[in-house]
Design an enzyme around this catalytic site. Sequence first.
Site, PDB file in Angstrom:
ATOM      1  N   LYS A  16      -4.708  31.123 -13.936  1.00  0.00           N
ATOM      2  CA  LYS A  16      -4.213  31.614 -12.690  1.00  0.00           C
ATOM      3  C   LYS A  16      -2.861  32.227 -12.916  1.00  0.00           C
ATOM      4  O   LYS A  16      -2.420  33.278 -12.491  1.00  0.00           O
ATOM      5  CB  LYS A  16      -4.665  30.989 -11.402  1.00  0.00           C
ATOM      6  CG  LYS A  16      -3.522  30.465 -10.578  1.00  0.00           C
ATOM      7  CD  LYS A  16      -3.987  29.480  -9.684  1.00  0.00           C
ATOM      8  CE  LYS A  16      -3.397  28.093  -9.856  1.00  0.00           C
ATOM      9  NZ  LYS A  16      -1.876  28.095  -9.928  1.00  0.00           N
ATOM     10  N   ARG A  90      -2.468  25.604  -0.803  1.00  0.00           N
ATOM     11  CA  ARG A  90      -3.285  24.834  -1.512  1.00  0.00           C
ATOM     12  C   ARG A  90      -4.017  23.713  -0.776  1.00  0.00           C
ATOM     13  O   ARG A  90      -4.803  23.063  -1.375  1.00  0.00           O
ATOM     14  CB  ARG A  90      -2.480  24.129  -2.819  1.00  0.00           C
ATOM     15  CG  ARG A  90      -3.022  24.146  -4.317  1.00  0.00           C
ATOM     16  CD  ARG A  90      -2.058  23.311  -4.947  1.00  0.00           C
ATOM     17  NE  ARG A  90      -2.231  23.267  -6.506  1.00  0.00           N
ATOM     18  CZ  ARG A  90      -1.906  24.145  -7.326  1.00  0.00           C
ATOM     19  NH1 ARG A  90      -0.990  24.939  -7.096  1.00  0.00           N
ATOM     20  NH2 ARG A  90      -1.956  23.809  -8.467  1.00  0.00           N
ATOM     21  N   ARG A 129      -3.779  22.080 -24.610  1.00  0.00           N
ATOM     22  CA  ARG A 129      -2.678  22.789 -24.465  1.00  0.00           C
ATOM     23  C   ARG A 129      -1.467  21.930 -24.969  1.00  0.00           C
ATOM     24  O   ARG A 129      -1.247  21.055 -24.753  1.00  0.00           O
ATOM     25  CB  ARG A 129      -2.583  23.200 -22.779  1.00  0.00           C
ATOM     26  CG  ARG A 129      -1.324  24.011 -22.559  1.00  0.00           C
ATOM     27  CD  ARG A 129      -1.480  24.591 -20.985  1.00  0.00           C
ATOM     28  NE  ARG A 129      -1.398  23.852 -19.892  1.00  0.00           N
ATOM     29  CZ  ARG A 129      -1.455  24.364 -18.680  1.00  0.00           C
ATOM     30  NH1 ARG A 129      -1.765  25.642 -18.185  1.00  0.00           N
ATOM     31  NH2 ARG A 129      -1.209  23.191 -17.583  1.00  0.00           N
ATOM     32  N   ARG A 162       2.003  18.701 -21.675  1.00  0.00           N
ATOM     33  CA  ARG A 162       2.435  18.326 -20.290  1.00  0.00           C
ATOM     34  C   ARG A 162       2.155  17.204 -19.658  1.00  0.00           C
ATOM     35  O   ARG A 162       1.044  16.782 -19.815  1.00  0.00           O
ATOM     36  CB  ARG A 162       2.117  19.572 -19.414  1.00  0.00           C
ATOM     37  CG  ARG A 162       3.265  20.714 -18.834  1.00  0.00           C
ATOM     38  CD  ARG A 162       2.567  22.006 -18.244  1.00  0.00           C
ATOM     39  NE  ARG A 162       2.038  21.527 -16.944  1.00  0.00           N
ATOM     40  CZ  ARG A 162       1.278  22.525 -16.263  1.00  0.00           C
ATOM     41  NH1 ARG A 162       1.781  23.828 -16.559  1.00  0.00           N
ATOM     42  NH2 ARG A 162       0.714  22.304 -15.182  1.00  0.00           N
ATOM     43  N   ARG A 173      -6.800  16.147 -10.923  1.00  0.00           N
ATOM     44  CA  ARG A 173      -6.292  17.392 -10.565  1.00  0.00           C
ATOM     45  C   ARG A 173      -7.695  18.302 -10.122  1.00  0.00           C
ATOM     46  O   ARG A 173      -7.481  18.868  -9.114  1.00  0.00           O
ATOM     47  CB  ARG A 173      -5.350  18.384 -11.604  1.00  0.00           C
ATOM     48  CG  ARG A 173      -4.078  17.719 -11.624  1.00  0.00           C
ATOM     49  CD  ARG A 173      -3.503  18.134 -13.125  1.00  0.00           C
ATOM     50  NE  ARG A 173      -3.194  19.389 -13.314  1.00  0.00           N
ATOM     51  CZ  ARG A 173      -2.979  20.286 -14.251  1.00  0.00           C
ATOM     52  NH1 ARG A 173      -2.962  19.505 -15.266  1.00  0.00           N
ATOM     53  NH2 ARG A 173      -2.757  21.488 -14.078  1.00  0.00           N
TER      54      ARG A 173
END
Length: 215
Positions: A16, A90, A129, A162, A173
């Site tokens: 996104k 959110r 990632r 991260r 999450r």
Amino acid sequence: MAVRHVIIIGPPGSGKGTQAMRVADKLDLKHLSTGDLLREAVSEGTELGKKAEEYMKAGLLVPDEIMLGLIREQLDVLEGGGWMLDGFPRTLPQAETLAELLAGKDLAIDMVLLIDVESEEIVGRLTSRRVCGDCKAVYNLSMLPDGDESVCEKCGGKLVTRPDDREETVRRRLKVYEEQTAPVLDFYRKLRGVTEVTGSGDIDEITAEIIRGRR
Ligand code: ADP
Ligand code: ZN
């Protein structure tokens, strides 16, 4: 009608943020990412950053009162121009407060965009990632010649995971997304409809589909 005020929603790792940047650029909208603002505050060590850091690392949402303060500041900045909100709202209370804020400014949301990707694909994407600790460039482990020993090809910086991309945290999450953010989609479905695009496949194709699908 020109699309001036857009909200983009998607599970973590849906791409996104990438799409928001590209679409905002094409439609000449200012891109406002609450995740980027928070990460910036964390790296600068501001009061906001200190408050937000622990939640983010744990894969939890930053409390609404902190986020609402942040968005109030930003909406003033955004007054008058077009924008793309990425990462906000959110939670249902955030969506309700945003609706009040916009009504008070006589502004309307023109498009709510959902970038959807299946959970298992997301876990695979995020745990592989890597980001450059210096210039923030994003890589995928499978594309790095020396795996986790590789360095950033843009600046030579060290590549890191991260803290919120660890598998356990990614799963948390996703759960948080299902529990707290999915209701925001229902809120907008009832209010005005949601434009849904699949976030799997070619990045350029997804951008093109969003641009075609705008309404
Ligand atoms: P992602 O979509 O990959 O989870 P973001 O960059 O949008 O990442 O956000 C990173 C983190 O920042 C979130 O996991 C959350 O902790 C925090 N955050 C961002 N926006 C909000 C928000 N509107 N409300 C609460 N927390 C937020
Ligand atoms: Zn770099």
